[in-house]
Design a protein around this motif. Sequence first.
Motif, mmCIF file in Angstrom:
data_model
loop_
_atom_site.group_PDB
_atom_site.id
_atom_site.type_symbol
_atom_site.label_atom_id
_atom_site.label_comp_id
_atom_site.label_asym_id
_atom_site.label_seq_id
_atom_site.Cartn_x
_atom_site.Cartn_y
_atom_site.Cartn_z
ATOM 1 N N LYS A 112 0.834 -1.200 0.000
ATOM 2 C CA LYS A 112 0.000 0.000 0.000
ATOM 3 C C LYS A 112 0.875 1.259 0.000
ATOM 4 O O LYS A 112 1.915 1.300 0.676
ATOM 5 N N ASP A 113 0.428 2.263 -0.775
ATOM 6 C CA ASP A 113 1.076 3.576 -0.867
ATOM 7 C C ASP A 113 2.417 3.553 -1.602
ATOM 8 O O ASP A 113 3.117 4.567 -1.640
ATOM 9 N N THR A 114 2.779 2.410 -2.192
ATOM 10 C CA THR A 114 3.949 2.379 -3.071
ATOM 11 C C THR A 114 3.464 2.555 -4.507
ATOM 12 O O THR A 114 2.275 2.381 -4.798
ATOM 13 N N ASN A 138 -3.688 2.606 -5.153
ATOM 14 C CA ASN A 138 -2.686 2.053 -4.237
ATOM 15 C C ASN A 138 -2.859 2.546 -2.805
ATOM 16 O O ASN A 138 -1.971 2.370 -1.973
ATOM 17 N N THR A 139 -4.015 3.171 -2.514
ATOM 18 C CA THR A 139 -4.217 3.764 -1.190
ATOM 19 C C THR A 139 -5.035 2.885 -0.254
ATOM 20 O O THR A 139 -5.185 3.225 0.922
ATOM 21 N N THR A 223 6.239 -0.062 7.534
ATOM 22 C CA THR A 223 6.326 1.368 7.776
ATOM 23 C C THR A 223 7.494 1.669 8.707
ATOM 24 O O THR A 223 8.030 0.771 9.378
#
Length: 243
Positions: A112-114, A138-139, A223
Amino acid sequence: TIGSNMYTFIPDPGQCVVTSSPTRLMVTVLPIVTPDFPALAPICEGDTAPVLGNTSPNGISGTWSPATVSNTQDQNYTFTPTSGQCANTQTLSMTITRKINPDFAAIPAFCKDTPAPTLGLMSPNGVTGTWFPSVIDNTISGDFDYIFTPDATQCANPQTLTVTITEPTVPDFSDFGVCVGSTPPILSQVSANGITGSWNPPVVDNIVNGSYVFTPDIGQCATSRTINVTINQYTLTSIDGFV
């Protein structure tokens, strides 16, 4: 021979036949007409099949066998003229083009977020079309379907890709405290749940309170994690007779 010809009947001698008015027959030979239905254009498997007309462009009426065009298999169709017409049969062939499957490769799961991969508008085997949704989100973590619909001019099936977006893992380091001036612990490069990485600052300061940021190594879906280190001051205690 095509055309009209007169034929005269001549009795054999010795028969009591009136010969002053001979019998004549007019015979007309007509040409055999071939129905001129146009060839059937190939269609894509499952598309609407053409309807076979019962009268050819050059006016020959009749029936077809089979009577209905299949949209799933190759087939020959024979037109038989109605009796009383000087016409040949006609056979038409229908070719069904098989649908091909777009061969987009599966998309590996990503964090996620990449950055998300781009959905191509042409498959490796040459099928063009559009995607719905058109862009990978991707969120949000989870499994999501993206459907590719071939352009209408192509004989191809849709394709569905399931994209898995993984929720980042939080390294499970905890805050802790040390006594002022004591030997500080070494910050581990591996969290208890298996995430490797590095610290900033890399060494614990045993004089002042501080925050330390753990950054996971590249290639892990994880993270960063910040922990707080508290520096505890020594406490003076009293013993009888002493302060």
